[in-house]
Design a protein around this motif. Structure first.
Motif, short mmCIF file in Angstrom:
data_model
loop_
_atom_site.label_atom_id
_atom_site.label_comp_id
_atom_site.label_asym_id
_atom_site.label_seq_id
_atom_site.Cartn_x
_atom_site.Cartn_y
_atom_site.Cartn_z
N UNK A 1 -2.34 21.30 -10.45
CA UNK A 1 -1.74 20.89 -9.10
C UNK A 1 -1.46 19.41 -8.91
N UNK A 2 -1.72 18.69 -10.03
CA UNK A 2 -1.64 17.29 -9.88
C UNK A 2 -0.21 16.86 -9.39
N UNK A 3 -0.10 16.07 -8.36
CA UNK A 3 1.02 15.45 -7.65
C UNK A 3 0.87 13.86 -7.75
N UNK A 4 2.14 13.24 -8.15
CA UNK A 4 1.99 11.92 -8.12
C UNK A 4 2.61 11.24 -6.87
N UNK A 5 1.91 9.89 -6.43
CA UNK A 5 2.27 9.22 -5.29
C UNK A 5 2.91 7.87 -5.66
N UNK A 6 2.94 7.60 -6.92
CA UNK A 6 3.29 6.26 -7.20
C UNK A 6 2.50 5.15 -7.74
N UNK A 7 2.43 3.97 -7.77
CA UNK A 7 1.40 3.06 -8.23
C UNK A 7 1.46 1.96 -7.19
N UNK A 8 0.22 1.43 -6.81
CA UNK A 8 0.00 0.23 -6.26
C UNK A 8 -0.93 -0.71 -7.04
N UNK A 9 -0.56 -1.66 -7.11
CA UNK A 9 -1.42 -2.66 -7.97
C UNK A 9 -2.00 -2.33 -9.33
N UNK B 1 -13.31 -8.10 -3.02
CA UNK B 1 -12.16 -7.18 -2.58
C UNK B 1 -12.17 -5.77 -3.22
N UNK B 2 -11.64 -4.76 -2.28
CA UNK B 2 -11.48 -3.41 -2.89
C UNK B 2 -10.28 -2.94 -2.60
N UNK B 3 -9.80 -1.90 -3.39
CA UNK B 3 -8.51 -1.03 -2.91
C UNK B 3 -8.90 0.23 -2.35
N UNK B 4 -8.52 0.69 -1.24
CA UNK B 4 -8.66 1.95 -0.76
C UNK B 4 -7.27 2.77 -0.62
N UNK B 5 -7.29 4.02 -1.18
CA UNK B 5 -6.35 4.76 -0.90
C UNK B 5 -6.67 6.08 -0.15
N UNK B 6 -6.05 6.28 0.75
CA UNK B 6 -6.41 7.28 1.84
C UNK B 6 -5.10 8.21 1.92
N UNK B 7 -5.43 9.61 1.63
CA UNK B 7 -4.34 10.40 1.69
C UNK B 7 -4.22 10.99 3.12
N UNK B 8 -3.05 10.80 3.49
CA UNK B 8 -2.62 11.30 4.88
C UNK B 8 -1.39 12.24 5.00
N UNK B 9 -1.65 13.50 5.16
CA UNK B 9 -0.55 14.58 5.03
C UNK B 9 0.16 14.58 3.69
N UNK B 10 1.42 14.12 3.63
CA UNK B 10 2.16 13.70 2.30
C UNK B 10 2.37 12.64 1.95
N UNK B 11 1.42 11.55 2.50
CA UNK B 11 1.46 10.29 1.76
C UNK B 11 0.31 9.56 1.60
N UNK B 12 0.12 8.49 0.87
CA UNK B 12 -0.87 7.87 0.39
C UNK B 12 -0.97 6.45 1.06
N UNK B 13 -1.95 6.05 1.98
CA UNK B 13 -1.99 4.56 2.33
C UNK B 13 -2.59 3.83 1.47
N UNK B 14 -2.50 2.83 1.03
CA UNK B 14 -3.19 1.70 0.13
C UNK B 14 -3.55 0.51 0.89
N UNK B 15 -4.72 0.31 0.94
CA UNK B 15 -5.40 -0.77 1.76
C UNK B 15 -5.87 -1.92 0.69
N UNK B 16 -5.89 -3.05 1.06
CA UNK B 16 -6.34 -3.94 0.26
C UNK B 16 -7.54 -4.46 1.17
N UNK B 17 -8.74 -4.08 0.78
CA UNK B 17 -10.07 -4.50 1.65
C UNK B 17 -10.46 -6.00 1.40
N UNK B 18 -10.77 -6.63 2.30
CA UNK B 18 -11.20 -8.01 1.97
C UNK B 18 -12.45 -8.46 2.75
N UNK B 19 -13.54 -9.14 2.16
CA UNK B 19 -14.95 -9.31 2.82
C UNK B 19 -14.47 -10.04 4.02
N UNK B 20 -15.46 -9.93 5.01
CA UNK B 20 -15.19 -10.47 6.52
C UNK B 20 -15.91 -11.69 6.08
N UNK B 21 -15.45 -13.04 6.39
CA UNK B 21 -15.87 -14.14 6.24
C UNK B 21 -16.95 -14.54 7.56
#
Length: 182
Positions: free
Chosen positions: A101-109, A160-180
């Motif tokens: 059932x693996x389904x590809x969403x592409x590459x981020x960083x 920093x962290x990367x967060x990948x969030x599955x939403x329906x048929x897309x994956x949202x990619x976030x670069x999480x930065x620490x709050x100063x």
């Protein structure tokens, strides 16, 4: 003038005046309620525009690519250190991810993002770092829950962290930065 006779003219005018006053009061109430509702709607709208809503750094769409032997072998080997071999066609250790059932969403960083279902009918999200041949993060959660994986990597700035969030048929990619400090 008997009891059943119509009221005198002065009484009729007083009743008419009272009715007009009542109608005027009702109009005032309706106007006040309308103005109050408009103020509330304007406040909600302004808050929605002003409030900081995290925006993804990228949105990944399904690519239709098939999982190659390298990814399949890596997924099958996940969890083998526990000594229990995975069921044929499954990987990801105790999460029992159905590799068909693996389904590809592409590459981020540098991270390939894949989704799948597991043996328990739960959706899964996998972050694969091909350059190091490493499944960096994987998660399966019951359907209807937010499905995400976080991935830290030496190429990111401290904290920093990367967060990948599955939403329906897309994956949202976030670069999480620490709050100063404020």
């Amino acid at each position: 003038m008997g009891r059943d006779s119509p009221p005198p003219k002065a009484e009729a005018e007083a009743d008419a005046h009272e009715g007009a006053r009542r109608a005027s009061w009702m109009r005032s109430v309706v106007i006040m309620v309308g103005v109050g509702a408009a103020v509330v709607l304007a406040a909600v709208y302004a808050t929605a525009l002003i409030a900081p809503v995290p925006r993804p750094d990228a949105t990944l769409h399904q690519t239709g690519a098939d999982a190659d032997d390298r990814l399949l072998l890596r997924m099958e080997s996940e969890g083998q250190e526990s000594g229990a071999p995975p069921r044929p066609g499954y990987g990801g250790g105790e999460q029992e991810i159905d590799l068909s059932t693996l389904s590809a969403y592409g590459t981020f960083r540098g991270f390939e993002i894949w989704s799948a279902m597991n043996a328990f009918e739960a959706p899964c999200l996998i972050a694969f770092h091909r350059a190091t041949d490493d499944i960096v993060a994987r998660s399966c959660v019951p359907a209807g829950t937010d499905l995400f994986v976080d991935a830290g990597w030496p190429g990111l700035a401290p904290g920093e962290q990367l967060r990948f969030l599955l939403r329906n048929d897309t994956v949202e990619a976030f670069l999480l930065r620490p709050v100063g400090p404020d």
